[in-house]
Write a protein that holds these residues in place. Structure first.
Motif, PDB file in Angstrom:
ATOM      1  N   TYR A  43     -33.479 -21.509 -45.357  1.00  0.00           N
ATOM      2  CA  TYR A  43     -34.643 -22.308 -45.763  1.00  0.00           C
ATOM      3  C   TYR A  43     -35.056 -23.303 -44.682  1.00  0.00           C
ATOM      4  N   THR A  44     -34.101 -24.087 -44.170  1.00  0.00           N
ATOM      5  CA  THR A  44     -34.456 -25.120 -43.195  1.00  0.00           C
ATOM      6  C   THR A  44     -34.998 -24.507 -41.903  1.00  0.00           C
ATOM      7  N   SER A  45     -34.440 -23.387 -41.487  1.00  0.00           N
ATOM      8  CA  SER A  45     -34.857 -22.779 -40.223  1.00  0.00           C
ATOM      9  C   SER A  45     -36.258 -22.187 -40.319  1.00  0.00           C
ATOM     10  N   ILE A  46     -36.530 -21.451 -41.384  1.00  0.00           N
ATOM     11  CA  ILE A  46     -37.854 -20.844 -41.547  1.00  0.00           C
ATOM     12  C   ILE A  46     -38.916 -21.916 -41.763  1.00  0.00           C
ATOM     13  N   GLU A  47     -38.614 -22.888 -42.620  1.00  0.00           N
ATOM     14  CA  GLU A  47     -39.584 -23.944 -42.919  1.00  0.00           C
ATOM     15  C   GLU A  47     -39.890 -24.775 -41.668  1.00  0.00           C
ATOM     16  N   ALA A  48     -38.841 -25.131 -40.894  1.00  0.00           N
ATOM     17  CA  ALA A  48     -39.050 -25.922 -39.681  1.00  0.00           C
ATOM     18  C   ALA A  48     -39.850 -25.140 -38.643  1.00  0.00           C
ATOM     19  N   ALA A  49     -39.546 -23.848 -38.499  1.00  0.00           N
ATOM     20  CA  ALA A  49     -40.290 -23.017 -37.547  1.00  0.00           C
ATOM     21  C   ALA A  49     -41.755 -22.892 -37.952  1.00  0.00           C
ATOM     22  N   LEU A  50     -42.011 -22.768 -39.244  1.00  0.00           N
ATOM     23  CA  LEU A  50     -43.393 -22.683 -39.721  1.00  0.00           C
ATOM     24  C   LEU A  50     -44.185 -23.945 -39.382  1.00  0.00           C
ATOM     25  N   ARG A  51     -43.517 -25.083 -39.418  1.00  0.00           N
ATOM     26  CA  ARG A  51     -44.199 -26.339 -39.100  1.00  0.00           C
ATOM     27  C   ARG A  51     -44.640 -26.361 -37.636  1.00  0.00           C
ATOM     28  N   PRO A  69     -40.096 -15.242 -34.653  1.00  0.00           N
ATOM     29  CA  PRO A  69     -38.700 -14.813 -34.859  1.00  0.00           C
ATOM     30  C   PRO A  69     -37.717 -15.485 -33.904  1.00  0.00           C
ATOM     31  N   PHE A  70     -38.127 -15.684 -32.663  1.00  0.00           N
ATOM     32  CA  PHE A  70     -37.242 -16.353 -31.699  1.00  0.00           C
ATOM     33  C   PHE A  70     -37.024 -17.810 -32.093  1.00  0.00           C
ATOM     34  N   LEU A  71     -38.064 -18.458 -32.573  1.00  0.00           N
ATOM     35  CA  LEU A  71     -37.967 -19.858 -32.976  1.00  0.00           C
ATOM     36  C   LEU A  71     -37.035 -20.020 -34.170  1.00  0.00           C
ATOM     37  N   VAL A  72     -37.176 -19.156 -35.169  1.00  0.00           N
ATOM     38  CA  VAL A  72     -36.283 -19.201 -36.334  1.00  0.00           C
ATOM     39  C   VAL A  72     -34.844 -18.919 -35.905  1.00  0.00           C
ATOM     40  N   PHE A 167     -29.373 -13.250 -36.874  1.00  0.00           N
ATOM     41  CA  PHE A 167     -29.695 -13.224 -38.301  1.00  0.00           C
ATOM     42  C   PHE A 167     -31.033 -13.915 -38.569  1.00  0.00           C
ATOM     43  N   GLY A 168     -31.253 -15.069 -37.953  1.00  0.00           N
ATOM     44  CA  GLY A 168     -32.529 -15.763 -38.114  1.00  0.00           C
ATOM     45  C   GLY A 168     -33.684 -14.965 -37.542  1.00  0.00           C
ATOM     46  N   PHE A 169     -33.461 -14.372 -36.376  1.00  0.00           N
ATOM     47  CA  PHE A 169     -34.478 -13.523 -35.750  1.00  0.00           C
ATOM     48  C   PHE A 169     -34.837 -12.375 -36.683  1.00  0.00           C
ATOM     49  N   ALA A 170     -33.825 -11.750 -37.267  1.00  0.00           N
ATOM     50  CA  ALA A 170     -34.054 -10.586 -38.126  1.00  0.00           C
ATOM     51  C   ALA A 170     -34.835 -10.956 -39.377  1.00  0.00           C
ATOM     52  N   TRP A 171     -34.477 -12.075 -40.004  1.00  0.00           N
ATOM     53  CA  TRP A 171     -35.168 -12.478 -41.237  1.00  0.00           C
ATOM     54  C   TRP A 171     -36.631 -12.806 -40.953  1.00  0.00           C
ATOM     55  N   ALA A 172     -36.873 -13.532 -39.862  1.00  0.00           N
ATOM     56  CA  ALA A 172     -38.248 -13.881 -39.499  1.00  0.00           C
ATOM     57  C   ALA A 172     -39.046 -12.648 -39.092  1.00  0.00           C
ATOM     58  N   MET A 173     -38.405 -11.729 -38.384  1.00  0.00           N
ATOM     59  CA  MET A 173     -39.090 -10.495 -38.002  1.00  0.00           C
ATOM     60  C   MET A 173     -39.468  -9.695 -39.238  1.00  0.00           C
ATOM     61  N   MET A 194     -37.390 -12.248 -50.027  1.00  0.00           N
ATOM     62  CA  MET A 194     -36.312 -11.382 -50.502  1.00  0.00           C
ATOM     63  C   MET A 194     -36.335 -10.031 -49.786  1.00  0.00           C
ATOM     64  N   LEU A 195     -37.530  -9.452 -49.644  1.00  0.00           N
ATOM     65  CA  LEU A 195     -37.648  -8.160 -48.962  1.00  0.00           C
ATOM     66  C   LEU A 195     -37.233  -8.276 -47.491  1.00  0.00           C
ATOM     67  N   ALA A 196     -37.621  -9.378 -46.855  1.00  0.00           N
ATOM     68  CA  ALA A 196     -37.225  -9.596 -45.459  1.00  0.00           C
ATOM     69  C   ALA A 196     -35.715  -9.705 -45.351  1.00  0.00           C
ATOM     70  N   GLY A 197     -35.096 -10.344 -46.335  1.00  0.00           N
ATOM     71  CA  GLY A 197     -33.640 -10.458 -46.336  1.00  0.00           C
ATOM     72  C   GLY A 197     -32.955  -9.108 -46.402  1.00  0.00           C
ATOM     73  N   LEU A 198     -33.527  -8.174 -47.163  1.00  0.00           N
ATOM     74  CA  LEU A 198     -32.942  -6.831 -47.272  1.00  0.00           C
ATOM     75  C   LEU A 198     -33.086  -6.043 -45.978  1.00  0.00           C
ATOM     76  N   MET A 199     -34.031  -6.456 -45.131  1.00  0.00           N
ATOM     77  CA  MET A 199     -34.241  -5.772 -43.852  1.00  0.00           C
ATOM     78  C   MET A 199     -33.315  -6.296 -42.750  1.00  0.00           C
TER      79      MET A 199
END
Length: 341
Positions: A43-51, A69-72, A167-173, A194-199
């Motif tokens: 949560y913190t990584s995706i939310e911070a990267a989005l900002r 994805p690199f930022l996350v 792992f962060g790169f993969a979820w963001a990708m 959730m779908l991104a997590g399964l990928m």
């Protein structure tokens, strides 16, 4: 998160946590706290990267899509590495020993013999391309994962912290592949997250293969290859953000068309709660090095320096994401509106 933890253990056999009394029947070598750790970590990584992304967005966001994805990944590396690096010395979990064994228990693990029961994996098990558990309850790492985890520093595998980036790169990708435009206007739907997590179990492998391949091609130990790969990612993010800004300036000076996009309100205001999640986690984990040691082993000064410096750098990045970038973005928007008038 349970799926990823389960798959990483039974396909890779990378590590074994100090298992709780509840999980061995569901997913041995996992712990409840290790699974719950994924929630604030992601949560913190995706939310911070989005900002950061929202601060730089404009009509054409191609460079931002590549950077996201690199930022996350970099933010997840900073969040989780303080936990990862001191895990072995504080007995949070066990990495493969010199025989490739991560756990041995005839009581807890023998019933998991030949798991997962998928015939397509039989040859892979024979060749040790996936993790195996024998009838005696001996849990062995896969050959490929064992090779990646072989080089150690302060008892932790040097490549292990890079798994956090991957792992962060993969979820963001995964989020980008599910709909690149939506990540710039909202924090993302729960369904897409959730779908991104399964990928992630598949997308997770690509940065690992690239970094290992680069290290092998340059004949570098992972103590140089992993930092070099992270440095390349940092420079790539900075380059893409700069190119995006240059493109935005060019677009602004050559067109008078104004495009309005709806941005999630939480991404354009200061967010003390988001910062506090990272701050509390870092304060908790760093405290193990100073006054909450769970082992009699003397903490090496190098490990202490590595963990605390990583913590400071990550908290500085989170502070920028939570307080500075939104202010900069609002100021820029105000200037743009005043110019348009």
């Amino acid at each position: 998160t349970i799926v990823f933890e389960h798959m990483s253990l039974f396909l890779g056999g990378t590590h074994c946590h100090a298992t709780s009394s509840i999980l061995p029947r569901i997913t041995p070598c996992s712990s409840i706290n290790s699974i719950l750790f994924y929630v604030p970590w992601i949560y913190t990584s995706i939310e911070a990267a989005l900002r950061i992304i929202i601060q730089h967005k404009h009509n054409n966001n191609t460079f931002l899509i590549i950077a996201f994805p690199f930022l996350v990944g970099l933010l997840q590396f900073g969040f989780g590495t303080v936990y990862e690096m001191q895990g072995p010395i504080n007995n949070f979990w066990k990495w493969p020993d010199e025989y490739g064994i991560i756990a041995q228990s005839s009581t807890l693990l023998s019933s998991w013999n030949n798991y997962p029961p998928i015939s397509l994996l039989n040859d892979a098990k024979d060749l040790q391309e996936v993790a195996t558990i024998d009838i005696n309850g001996i849990f062995r790492v896969s050959k490929h994962a064992g090779g990646a985890l072989q080089q150690r520093l302060y008892k932790f595998p040097i490549f292990a912290p890079y798994f956090h980036f991957a792992f962060g790169f993969a979820w963001a990708m995964g989020l980008v592949l599910l709909g690149s435009n939506s990540i710039f206007t909202t924090a993302g739907s729960l369904k897409n997250i959730m779908l991104a997590g399964l990928m992630t179990p598949i997308l997770f492998l690509f940065p690992i293969w690239i970094t290992r391949g680069m290290s092998d091609a340059l004949n570098l130990p992972y103590s140089y290859g992993v930092p070099l790969s992270l440095l390349v990612s940092i420079l790539l993010v900075l380059f893409l953000l700069r190119r995006n800004n240059n493109k935005q300036t060019t677009t602004t000076t050559t067109t008078t068309t104004t495009t309005t996009t709806t941005t999630h309100p939480s991404l354009t205001t200061s967010d003390p709660l988001l910062f506090s999640i990272s701050f509390i986690m870092h304060a908790f984990m760093v405290s193990f090095l100073f006054y909450r040691k769970v082992t009699t082993t003397i903490i090496p000064f190098g490990l202490l320096l590595l963990v605390t410096s990583t913590s400071i750098i990550h908290l500085s990045a989170q502070y920028y994401c939570c307080f500075v970038c939104c202010t900069t973005s609002n100021n820029n928007n105000a200037k743009s509106k005043s110019k348009s008038k």
